[in-house]
Design an enzyme around this catalytic site. Structure first.
Site, short mmCIF file in Angstrom:
data_model
loop_
_atom_site.label_atom_id
_atom_site.label_comp_id
_atom_site.label_asym_id
_atom_site.label_seq_id
_atom_site.Cartn_x
_atom_site.Cartn_y
_atom_site.Cartn_z
N HIS A 171 38.86 91.30 1.93
CA HIS A 171 39.97 90.20 2.37
C HIS A 171 41.41 90.47 1.57
CE1 HIS A 171 38.75 88.78 -1.43
NE2 HIS A 171 39.78 87.86 -1.45
C1 UD1 Z 1 42.75 83.29 -1.19
C2 UD1 Z 1 43.34 83.39 -2.45
C3 UD1 Z 1 42.60 84.83 -2.99
C4 UD1 Z 1 40.95 84.56 -3.11
C5 UD1 Z 1 40.47 84.40 -1.87
C6 UD1 Z 1 38.86 84.08 -1.55
C7 UD1 Z 1 45.86 83.24 -2.76
C8 UD1 Z 1 46.94 83.80 -2.71
N1 UD1 Z 1 44.77 83.96 -2.25
O1 UD1 Z 1 42.88 84.33 -0.20
O2 UD1 Z 1 43.17 85.20 -4.55
O3 UD1 Z 1 40.40 85.79 -3.57
O4 UD1 Z 1 41.28 83.00 -1.38
O5 UD1 Z 1 38.70 83.78 -0.43
O6 UD1 Z 1 45.52 82.16 -3.17
N2 UD1 Z 1 41.67 81.07 6.84
C9 UD1 Z 1 41.01 80.64 7.98
N3 UD1 Z 1 40.19 79.49 7.31
C10 UD1 Z 1 40.20 78.90 5.89
C11 UD1 Z 1 41.14 79.49 5.24
C12 UD1 Z 1 41.77 80.52 5.60
O7 UD1 Z 1 40.86 81.07 8.99
O8 UD1 Z 1 39.46 78.10 5.80
C13 UD1 Z 1 42.27 82.25 7.34
C14 UD1 Z 1 43.99 81.99 7.71
O9 UD1 Z 1 44.02 83.08 8.86
C15 UD1 Z 1 44.57 82.15 6.52
C16 UD1 Z 1 44.14 83.37 6.12
O10 UD1 Z 1 42.81 83.15 6.25
O11 UD1 Z 1 46.09 82.35 6.79
C17 UD1 Z 1 44.63 83.64 4.65
O12 UD1 Z 1 43.86 82.54 3.73
P1 UD1 Z 1 44.52 81.95 2.25
O13 UD1 Z 1 43.94 80.72 1.88
O14 UD1 Z 1 46.07 82.15 2.49
O15 UD1 Z 1 44.16 83.47 1.49
P2 UD1 Z 1 43.00 84.22 1.41
O16 UD1 Z 1 42.89 85.40 2.18
O17 UD1 Z 1 41.70 83.22 1.48
#
Ligand code: UD1
Length: 358
Positions: A207
């Site tokens: 991820h």
């Molecule tokens: C976040 C943390 C990372 C952690 C990870 C664990 C930051 C910068 N990153 O990364 O340190 O290791 O969580 O999982 O804080 N999305 C969904 N559903 C959700 C959440 C996210 O579909 O419930 C998708 C969306 O497309 C979103 C992308 O995942 O844009 C990224 O989500 P985001 O919370 O920005 O970062 P993670 O990659 O989850």
């Protein structure tokens, strides 16, 4: 005393479980604020129900967005919460955007901040987590470190006087759930279709933006997994699914079988049933170590350097450029004893005690 925990992303919910349990054995008030950074049931709700965490008292509902947008939304929303709750301490967890925003909102309003999992460093400034953890450590009043190595980093940055070694709360939760899984208290995990739980398989997650966001790199990494000689249960984070779709990359190829992220007990069961782990997750590297499975980490460095000893964990930044990737990924777990570099499973009680006594 009143302590507010600010959480938002999946790994923080895992760490919250033992902390909430430790608070429930004290007379102190523990308020849970969920930022809403993770909102899919797979990444959030199942951790509350599966790990017995009380429902959040406050939900900020910030959702996804760019770094500035997401961090800023938490920061803005926290002012009101802090003003109405007036906590004695704000406890933030790990290294996500919710962590740095929670810490910053509290220091600006003169509330004391404790940082759980303080002092980890990758020294890789491309990682959003590295900015988040360094800034949070320097903003916080109390630094709760998981390892001796983390204590050394904090000392090197002039933060020793605010730091205390409590151990890693992930050990508390991982070992408790392992024992419950081994005692048959949880159903068998739902592995991706096409994975036979009784035959050898690898568990994989990816991820990190550095692995998912560049189409060529993602295609190459998936290609390397696809070429492995054992089935790979790829428990796909929504970020991976979103990027693969965007780049037109089929994740289900060769040895790879794609499934949804698992609840915590499901993940522990899947790792216990596996022949090894290939991941870029910090938490999973450690869970593999604690559960006695070899881990291959698709990153150039790790914050959890203790896992590298005796080959329990092996760094392979570029699987597609590593001729012996296959041998590494399917290598058996070492036979050497692992020691307890992450503590004895009582870190949460020690963390709560450190906050109460500070
Ligand atoms: C976040 C943390 C990372 C952690 C990870 C664990 C930051 C910068 N990153 O990364 O340190 O290791 O969580 O999982 O804080 N999305 C969904 N559903 C959700 C959440 C996210 O579909 O419930 C998708 C969306 O497309 C979103 C992308 O995942 O844009 C990224 O989500 P985001 O919370 O920005 O970062 P993670 O990659 O989850």
């Amino acid at each position: 005393m009143k302590v507010i925990s600010v959480v938002g992303a999946r790994p923080q919910l895992v760490k919250l479980a033992p902390i909430a349990a430790a608070f429930s054995d004290t007379p102190h008030e523990h308020v849970i604020v969920h930022t809403g950074q993770h909102y899919d049931a797979d990444l959030s709700d199942v951790f509350f129900s599966g790990l017995g965490i009380p429902d959040p008292d406050v939900h900020l509902g910030v959702g996804s967005g760019g770094h500035g947008e997401q961090t800023g939304a938490v920061l803005a929303a926290m002012d009101k919460v802090l003003e109405s709750e007036k906590p004695d301490w704000v406890l933030v967890y790990g290294d996500t955007n919710s962590t740095v925003a929670g810490a910053l909102s509290a220091v600006k309003l003169h509330y004391r901040v404790a940082h759980l999992e303080a002092g980890l460093r990758s020294f890789n400034r491309r990682m959003p987590e590295e900015h988040n953890r360094v800034l949070t450590d320097h903003a916080a009043d109390l630094l709760l470190a998981p390892t001796e190595e983390a204590m050394r980093h904090l000392g090197n940055e002039g933060l020793a006087h605010r730091s205390t070694l409590v151990g890693d709360v992930m050990v508390d939760v991982c070992l408790r759930i392992r024992d419950a899984v081994l005692a048959g208290e949880h159903p068998r995990p739902s592995l991706p279709e096409g994975i036979d739980a009784d035959a050898p398989y690898l568990v994989s997650t990816l991820h990190r933006p550095d692995n998912t966001d560049d189409p060529e790199r993602l295609a190459a990494i998936i290609g390397s997994l696809a070429a492995l000689p054992v089935p790979v249960a790829l428990l796909a984070h929504p970020r991976l699914v979103a990027r693969a779709e965007q780049h037109g990359i089929d994740l289900n190829q060769g040895a790879v079988r794609v499934g949804r992220p698992l609840p915590y007990a499901g993940l522990v069961g899947a790792v216990l049933g596996s022949a090894g782990v290939v991941t870029d997750s910090g938490g999973l590297q450690k869970e593999a170590f604690l559960l006695g499975r070899a881990c291959t980490t698709v990153r150039p460095e790790t914050e959890w350097v203790e896992t590298l000893e005796d080959g329990w964990n092996h760094l392979v930044p570029d699987p597609h450029e590593t001729p012996d990737f296959t041998e590494l990924a399917v290598r058996p777990a070492p036979e050497t004893p692992r020691g307890t570099p992450y503590g004895d499973g009582n870190a949460a009680v020690r963390a709560v005690q450190a906050i109460v006594e500070a």
